[in-house]
Design a protein around this motif. Structure first.
Motif, mmCIF file in Angstrom:
data_model
loop_
_atom_site.group_PDB
_atom_site.id
_atom_site.type_symbol
_atom_site.label_atom_id
_atom_site.label_comp_id
_atom_site.label_asym_id
_atom_site.label_seq_id
_atom_site.Cartn_x
_atom_site.Cartn_y
_atom_site.Cartn_z
ATOM 1 N N ILE A 164 -17.099 -23.421 67.430
ATOM 2 C CA ILE A 164 -17.813 -22.318 68.071
ATOM 3 C C ILE A 164 -19.284 -22.688 68.154
ATOM 4 O O ILE A 164 -20.031 -22.620 67.172
ATOM 5 C CB ILE A 164 -17.623 -20.999 67.283
ATOM 6 C CG1 ILE A 164 -16.143 -20.728 67.052
ATOM 7 C CG2 ILE A 164 -18.275 -19.851 68.029
ATOM 8 C CD1 ILE A 164 -15.350 -20.566 68.324
ATOM 9 N N ASN A 176 -22.833 -14.308 67.181
ATOM 10 C CA ASN A 176 -23.694 -13.150 66.923
ATOM 11 C C ASN A 176 -25.151 -13.427 67.295
ATOM 12 O O ASN A 176 -26.072 -12.990 66.622
ATOM 13 C CB ASN A 176 -23.610 -12.712 65.466
ATOM 14 C CG ASN A 176 -23.937 -11.232 65.312
ATOM 15 O OD1 ASN A 176 -24.074 -10.521 66.292
ATOM 16 N ND2 ASN A 176 -24.075 -10.779 64.073
ATOM 17 N N PRO A 211 -23.708 -15.006 61.695
ATOM 18 C CA PRO A 211 -22.450 -15.273 62.417
ATOM 19 C C PRO A 211 -21.287 -14.534 61.782
ATOM 20 O O PRO A 211 -21.305 -14.165 60.612
ATOM 21 C CB PRO A 211 -22.306 -16.784 62.300
ATOM 22 C CG PRO A 211 -23.039 -17.137 61.045
ATOM 23 C CD PRO A 211 -24.185 -16.184 60.955
ATOM 24 N N PHE A 212 -20.225 -14.364 62.572
ATOM 25 C CA PHE A 212 -19.028 -13.662 62.124
ATOM 26 C C PHE A 212 -17.823 -14.559 62.377
ATOM 27 O O PHE A 212 -17.566 -14.937 63.526
ATOM 28 C CB PHE A 212 -18.877 -12.330 62.876
ATOM 29 C CG PHE A 212 -17.668 -11.545 62.482
ATOM 30 C CD1 PHE A 212 -17.675 -10.776 61.337
ATOM 31 C CD2 PHE A 212 -16.514 -11.596 63.242
ATOM 32 C CE1 PHE A 212 -16.564 -10.055 60.964
ATOM 33 C CE2 PHE A 212 -15.396 -10.878 62.888
ATOM 34 C CZ PHE A 212 -15.413 -10.104 61.736
ATOM 35 N N ASP A 213 -17.125 -14.918 61.313
ATOM 36 C CA ASP A 213 -15.911 -15.737 61.440
ATOM 37 C C ASP A 213 -16.204 -17.014 62.224
ATOM 38 O O ASP A 213 -15.522 -17.348 63.199
ATOM 39 C CB ASP A 213 -14.805 -14.922 62.113
ATOM 40 C CG ASP A 213 -13.434 -15.599 61.980
ATOM 41 O OD1 ASP A 213 -13.293 -16.448 61.074
ATOM 42 O OD2 ASP A 213 -12.541 -15.278 62.769
ATOM 43 N N LEU A 214 -17.233 -17.725 61.776
ATOM 44 C CA LEU A 214 -17.697 -18.899 62.523
ATOM 45 C C LEU A 214 -16.804 -20.099 62.259
ATOM 46 O O LEU A 214 -16.328 -20.317 61.149
ATOM 47 C CB LEU A 214 -19.141 -19.214 62.135
ATOM 48 C CG LEU A 214 -19.893 -20.186 63.031
ATOM 49 C CD1 LEU A 214 -19.994 -19.646 64.440
ATOM 50 C CD2 LEU A 214 -21.282 -20.462 62.468
ATOM 51 N N ASP A 215 -16.579 -20.877 63.303
ATOM 52 C CA ASP A 215 -15.766 -22.100 63.230
ATOM 53 C C ASP A 215 -16.617 -23.266 63.709
ATOM 54 O O ASP A 215 -17.616 -23.088 64.397
ATOM 55 C CB ASP A 215 -14.501 -21.949 64.087
ATOM 56 C CG ASP A 215 -13.461 -23.017 63.729
ATOM 57 O OD1 ASP A 215 -13.721 -24.181 64.053
ATOM 58 O OD2 ASP A 215 -12.449 -22.657 63.135
ATOM 59 N N TYR A 267 -13.979 -6.835 66.526
ATOM 60 C CA TYR A 267 -15.271 -7.021 67.186
ATOM 61 C C TYR A 267 -15.815 -5.721 67.791
ATOM 62 O O TYR A 267 -16.912 -5.732 68.363
ATOM 63 C CB TYR A 267 -15.156 -8.073 68.299
ATOM 64 C CG TYR A 267 -14.702 -9.430 67.816
ATOM 65 C CD1 TYR A 267 -15.547 -10.222 67.040
ATOM 66 C CD2 TYR A 267 -13.445 -9.919 68.125
ATOM 67 C CE1 TYR A 267 -15.139 -11.468 66.588
ATOM 68 C CE2 TYR A 267 -13.031 -11.161 67.681
ATOM 69 C CZ TYR A 267 -13.881 -11.933 66.902
ATOM 70 O OH TYR A 267 -13.491 -13.161 66.450
ATOM 71 N N ARG A 283 -18.781 -14.052 67.817
ATOM 72 C CA ARG A 283 -18.654 -14.759 66.538
ATOM 73 C C ARG A 283 -19.945 -15.468 66.171
ATOM 74 O O ARG A 283 -20.309 -15.536 65.005
ATOM 75 C CB ARG A 283 -17.493 -15.756 66.615
ATOM 76 C CG ARG A 283 -16.129 -15.073 66.739
ATOM 77 C CD ARG A 283 -15.010 -16.053 66.962
ATOM 78 N NE ARG A 283 -14.763 -16.878 65.779
ATOM 79 C CZ ARG A 283 -13.788 -17.791 65.701
ATOM 80 N NH1 ARG A 283 -12.987 -17.983 66.762
ATOM 81 N NH2 ARG A 283 -13.620 -18.505 64.606
#
Length: 912
Positions: A712, A737, A705-709, A765, A735
Motif C-alpha cells: 500500500i 489515511n 495509517p490504518f491496516d497498512l501493508d 472504513y 488505509r
C-alpha cells in the motif's frame, strides 16, 4: 485518547489596543488582541489568530507592502518578526524602549520606528542575505523631537519620512544623505499634539493634524517671486503654511487620523465616538457618523480607499465600513467584562458565551465571528446550556431569571422565575428538553421548571448548603447536584420518590461533570482533588490529585515564587470528553490540564497565557524589581507627564474585573472560568481572561495509517486510480489515511460509480469516510457531488450506522453541520432570485400565471417558517442567523427539503 491539541483561534475579543491595518490586497484586517494578533478575512468570512504570544500587550504593528512580513511590538519594545503567509515566527528582537509607531517603506527595503523621541531606520531582512547573526541592521537614528513620536509616514518614493510628535511639531527626514538639505524642516505652529502628518499624492503638499482639531496644509514655496527663465534658488524655498482648517468638534479631541492619497480622503476619529471623512485640499465634508460614545482609538483604510476600519479600545469594538455605500462590512464587539460560562451547540458548529456584562454571544467556530447577541438579562449571566435536540438555548443569571432562547428566530420565548427573589448560579437541562433545573447560593434548593408551560414543577430539597453546580446525564436523564455541604446527590426527576442517598466528599465541591453515558460522575473540590464516583454502585472508584499539576502563578505584589504559592490550587470547571476517557480541567490559575481518567494521570498541560500584564502569569520572583514601596511595575513612571485622559481612572474601588480592559488599570487576574469539549471530540474551548480559547486536533500533519501493508503506497494508489479500479484505490487511500490522497481519489470517482462503491465498501472504513466527507464538504464547491456521496452512504449502510451511534457520533455531527449550511444557502439563493425565476419562466411561454411547481415547492417551504413573515423578512432571518433548523434530503427528488413546518399557534412546543 489523543492529546495533541493545539491552539487554533481566539474568540470573544476582537480588539484591545494598538493600531489595526489592512493587508496589502485589502481583503484581510489585522487586529491586535492583547498579546496576540488576529486576522479577519473579509472576503471568505473567516478569521484566525497567530499562535505566538508577546510578553505584554501589543502596542504597534505593521506589514510590508509585499504582504510577507509582519512585525509586531509590545509595550516594552520587544518585537516579533513573522512570515505572514506561513504564520511562522522568524525572529525575536528587543528595541529596549517603548515604540509608539512602526512603518515599512513602500518599497519594503526599510522600516522606520518611533521609539521615544527618536526615529530609528532599520533595514528589512532580505531573503538573499545571511540573516543568521544580524536579521535587523540599523542604518541611522534621527534625533530632533523633544517628546514622544506619535506617528510616522513614508513618502511614496521611499526617500523621505515625516514624523509627528507630542512637542507640537512635525519634522521631515531624509533616508539618503544627498537629500538632507531638502528635508531639514520643522513644521511648527500647532497648539496641541500633532497626531499625524501626511504627503499628498504628488508630494507637493504636506498635511498635519493636531489633537485640538486643526488641519494645516504646507507647500514648498519661496517668499520672493522669481522669473520663470531663472533657475530657482533652493536656499530661498521652504515649507510654508498655505491654508488652515479646523474641525470644530464640540470639545472632542482627535484620537486618530489617516490619509488616503489616491482619493485625497482624510479620515478622522474623535474622542466622542464620531468619525468624519474629508476631501482634501478642498476640505469638503463627505460623511459624518458615530460608532458610539467611546473614543475611536485607531483608523485604517485599505489600498483602494473603499473600506475603512475603526477600533475602540474601551468596548473592544471593531468596525469595517464601506463609505460609498454607507454599509458595514464587519461589525464585531467582544465581551466588555469577564466570561463566566460557555457551551457548544449539539452539532459543534457554534459556541455560546456568557459574561459579567449581562450579555450572551453566539460565536461561529468556523468563521470566528459573533452571530448574535442577547441583552435581555439585567445582571451577570452565570450559566448557559443547549438542549440536546432543537435550536433552544437556556441561560441563568443573577437577576433571578432563567431564560429560554429560540435560535431560529433569535428571541426569548420563555422566562422562568422562582417564588422568591434569588440569584441563580448553575443550570442543567434535561436531554429531552422538557425540564430545566437551576440552583442558587441564596438557598439550598433546586428549582425545576417545565419548558412547555413555564411553570415551577418542584423544588428539590436535601442539601444542607448552597448548591454550587448541576449536571444532567445525556442518556438516562439523571440529575447530579453538588453543594458546599460536601455531598453529591443523584436525582431521578421523573420518578415518584425523590429520596436519594448522598455521596460523601471530604471537601467543598466547586465543579461537577457527568460522563456522557450517565454511569460516572466527577467532582472537583477546593483541596485540588477530582473524585470520580460510580452512580449505580454509589461508591468512589477513582481520585486524581491535581495540586502538583497546577501552575497558579505569582502576582506582582507577591514576594514569593509561584511554586510557594497556595493560591487557586484547584479547578473550578471540569468536563468529560465524548468517549468518557478524558477530563479537561481549568480554574483560577494559568493551567489547562487534560487527564486520562482510566489511569488517573496527566496527559498534557496547556499554559493559558504568557501575558505579563496579567496577575498570575509569572512564575519566578525578580528581586531587583522589588522595593520597600512594592514592585517597580506598579509605579507610574509617567505621573504628571502623561495626558489627563490617561490619568483618569474610571474603575470602581476594589473592583477585580471592571475598568477599561484595554488599559489594564486593575491588573486582571488570569483565570479560566469554564471548559468544555466539542461534541465532535476534535476540539475543546476555554473561557479565560484573554477571551475564548479554541484548541483543536491537527489531523492534517499526523501520519496515522490504518491496516497498512507493504504494497500500500501512494504510487500504487494512483496507479489503481488510473486503471479505473476506483474501489481498490479508495480503500488504499483510506488505509494510508493521507488527506491529500483521499481527496484526490474521492474527487476522481465518477458520479455514476458512487452508489456501487458505497454499497461494496467495508464497514470498517465507514467512520473515516463519513468524517472525511463531513470535513471536506464544508469548504468544497461541489455541493451536489458531496450530497450524492452522503445519500449513497446512508442508503447502503444506514442500518449499521443506526446500530452503532457511539462510533459515528463525531462524523454525523460534521455532516449535519454541512447539510444545515447548504439548506440555509439554498433558502437565501432561492428567495433572492424568486422574481428573476418568475420572469425567466414566464417569458418562456411555459407558465400562464407566472408560477411553477418547482417555484411553489420552494416558496411553500419558506412560508412554513412563518406565514406572517414577508419573503424579505425570511431572507433576512436566514442570512443573519446560522440557522441549524433545516434538515435532511428529499429521497425522491434528491433535493433539499426544509423541515421547518412549525405551527404558529404552538411554535414553542415544537421547538423542543
Amino acid at each position: 485518547m489523543r492529546s495533541d491539541y493545539e491552539f487554533t483561534n481566539l474568540l470573544g475579543t476582537v480588539y484591545r489596543r494598538g493600531n489595526i491595518l489592512f493587508s496589502s490586497d485589502g481583503t484581510q484586517l489585522i487586529s491586535p488582541v492583547g498579546n496576540r494578533v488576529s486576522v479577519f478575512d473579509l472576503i471568505n468570512n473567516k478569521s484566525f489568530t497567530f499562535e505566538y504570544e508577546h510578553r505584554k500587550n501589543i502596542a504597534s504593528l505593521d506589514i510590508n507592502k509585499q504582504g510577507t512580513l509582519l512585525l509586531s511590538i509590545d509595550e516594552d519594545g520587544r518585537a516579533i518578526l513573522v512570515n505572514f503567509k506561513s504564520r511562522q515566527v522568524l525572529h525575536h528582537f528587543n528595541f529596549k524602549d517603548k515604540c509608539q509607531s512602526i512603518k515599512f517603506s513602500p518599497d519594503g527595503k526599510h522600516f522606520a520606528l518611533g521609539s521615544g523621541r527618536f526615529i530609528q531606520i532599520w533595514k528589512t531582512p532580505d531573503v538573499n542575505e545571511n540573516r543568521q547573526f544580524a536579521p535587523f541592521i540599523r542604518q541611522r537614528v534621527q534625533a530632533g523631537h523633544f517628546q514622544d513620536v506619535t506617528s510616522l509616514t513614508w513618502s511614496y518614493d521611499s526617500r523621505f519620512i515625516i514624523s509627528s510628535s507630542k512637542d507640537l511639531t512635525a519634522r521631515i527626514w531624509s533616508l539618503d544623505s544627498e537629500d538632507k538639505d531638502l528635508a531639514s524642516m520643522t513644521f511648527a505652529g500647532h497648539r496641541d499634539y500633532v497626531m499625524g502628518a501626511f504627503f499628498s499624492a504628488d508630494q507637493e503638499k504636506i498635511y498635519t493634524v493636531s489633537k485640538d482639531g486643526a488641519l494645516f496644509t504646507w507647500e514648498y514655496s519661496s517668499k520672493e517671486e522669481e522669473d520663470d527663465d531663472d533657475e530657482p534658488d533652493l536656499s530661498k524655498y521652504s515649507w510654508r503654511i498655505s491654508e488652515k482648517n479646523f474641525f470644530f468638534q464640540n470639545h472632542a479631541t482627535v484620537k486618530c487620523v489617516t490619509f488616503h492619497a489616491k482619493s485625497n480622503m482624510l479620515i478622522v476619529g474623535f474622542s466622542n465616538g464620531e468619525f468624519r471623512l474629508y476631501e482634501l485640499p478642498s476640505f469638503a465634508l463627505l460623511q459624518q457618523l458615530s460608532m458610539g460614545q467611546n473614543p475611536v482609538n485607531t483608523v485604517s483604510v485599505n489600498e483602494t480607499g473603499e473600506w475603512l476600519a475603526f477600533g475602540s479600545s474601551s468596548l473592544g469594538q471593531l468596525l469595517v465600513y464601506e463609505w460609498q455605500s454607507e454599509s458595514y462590512i464587519l461589525k464585531q464587539q467582544g465581551h466588555f467584562d469577564a466570561l463566566n460560562d460557555l457551551t457548544y451547540s449539539p452539532d459543534g458548529s457554534r459556541v455560546v458565551t456568557s459574561s459579567e456584562d449581562g450579555k450572551i454571544k453566539i460565536w461561529d467556530v468556523v468563521s470566528g465571528f459573533c452571530l448574535a447577541t442577547f441583552e435581555e438579562h439585567t445582571s451577570s449571566v452565570t450559566a448557559v446550556q443547549f438542549a440536546k435536540r432543537g435550536q433552544v438555548l437556556f441561560s441563568a443569571s443573577l437577576d433571578g431569571t432563567v431564560r429560554a432562547w429560540d435560535l431560529i428566530r433569535y428571541r426569548n420565548f420563555r422566562t422562568f422565575t422562582s417564588t422568591d427573589r434569588i440569584q441563580f448560579n448553575c443550570l442543567a437541562v434535561d436531554p429531552s428538553g422538557e425540564v430545566v433545573c437551576a440552583g442558587s447560593l441564596d438557598n439550598f434548593e433546586i428549582h425545576v421548571w417545565s419548558v412547555q408551560t413555564g411553570q415551577l414543577l418542584d423544588t428539590l430539597a436535601g442539601h444542607e448548603g448552597p448548591v454550587s453546580c448541576l449536571a444532567f446525564s445525556q442518556e438516562n436523564g439523571v440529575l447530579a447536584s453538588a453543594s458546599w455541604d460536601k455531598t453529591i446527590r443523584i436525582w431521578s426527576i421523573f420518578a415518584r420518590s425523590q429520596q436519594v442517598e448522598p455521596l460523601e466528599v471530604y471537601s467543598d465541591i466547586v465543579a461537577l461533570t457527568i460522563r456522557p453515558d450517565g454511569k460516572h460522575v466527577a467532582a472537583s473540590t477546593i483541596r485540588g482533588q477530582i473524585s470520580i464516583f460510580d452512580i449505580e454502585e454509589g461508591k468512589q472508584i477513582g481520585n486524581i490529585d491535581c495540586r502538583k499539576d497546577i501552575i497558579s502563578g505569582r502576582y506582582l505584589e507577591d514576594r514569593f515564587t509561584s511554586k510557594s504559592s497556595e493560591r487557586s490550587k484547584f479547578f473550578t470547571s471540569i468536563h468529560y470528553s465524548f468517549d468518557g476517557m478524558a477530563i479537561i480541567a481549568g480554574g483560577n490559575n494559568n493551567s489547562l490540564c487534560l487527564y486520562d481518567v482510566t489511569n488517573e494521570v496527566l496527559l498534557r498541560r496547556f499554559i493559558v497565557s504568557q501575558n505579563m500584564t496579567l496577575n498570575g502569569t509569572q512564575e519566578f520572583l525578580n528581586s531587583s524589581k522589588m522595593t520597600e514601596a512594592g514592585a517597580l511595575d506598579l509605579i507610574d513612571e509617567d505621573a504628571e507627564n502623561s495626558d489627563l485622559e490617561d490619568r483618569i481612572d474610571s474603575s470602581l474601588p476594589g473592583s477585580r474585573r471592571g475598568g477599561d480592559m484595554s488599559t489594564r488599570r486593575t491588573r486582571p487576574e488570569i483565570r479560566v472560568t469554564a471548559v468544555q469539549f466539542s461534541p465532535t471530540a476534535n476540539a475543546f474551548a476555554a473561557a479565560s481572561t484573554e477571551g475564548l480559547l479554541i484548541y483543536s486536533l491537527d489531523n492534517v500533519v499526523v501520519f496515522d495509517p490504518f491496516d497498512l501493508d507493504i504494497d500500500i503506497t501512494p504510487q500504487n494508489t494512483i496507479a489503481s486510480l488510473t486503471n479505473k479500479e476506483y474501489l481498490n484505490s479508495f480503500v488504499m487511500s483510506l488505509r494510508l489515511n493521507e488527506v491529500y490522497l483521499i481527496n484526490k481519489v474521492y474527487e476522481s470517482i465518477p458520479v455514476s460509480e458512487i452508489p456501487l462503491i458505497c454499497s461494496n465498501i467495508p464497514v470498517v472504513y465507514l467512520p473515516r469516510i463519513l468524517q472525511f466527507v463531513g470535513d471536506f464538504s464544508m469548504d468544497s464547491p461541489h455541493i451536489e457531488f458531496n450530497l450524492i456521496w452522503i445519500k449513497s452512504l446512508f442508503s447502503s449502510h444506514g442500518s449499521y450506522i443506526n446500530d452503532n451511534k457511539h462510533i459515528f457520533g463525531s462524523s454525523m455531527r460534521s455532516i449535519q453541520r454541512f447539510l444545515s449550511r447548504i439548506a440555509k444557502d439554498a433558502v437565501v439563493a432561492s428567495v433572492d432570485n424568486k422574481y428573476t425565476y418568475r420572469f425567466l419562466s414566464g417569458t418562456d411561454g411555459k407558465l400562464n400565471d407566472g408560477s411553477s411547481d418547482n417555484e411553489t415547492e420552494f416558496t411553500s417551504a419558506y412560508e412554513a417558517e412563518g406565514a406572517s413573515n414577508s419573503d424579505d423578512d425570511v431572507a433576512m432571518d436566514v442570512a443573519e442567523s446560522e440557522d441549524e433548523g433545516w434538515e435532511g434530503l428529499d429521497k425522491k427528488e434528491n433535493k433539499l427539503s426544509l423541515s421547518a413546518e412549525i405551527d404558529e399557534s404552538d411554535d414553542d412546543k415544537d421547538l423542543i
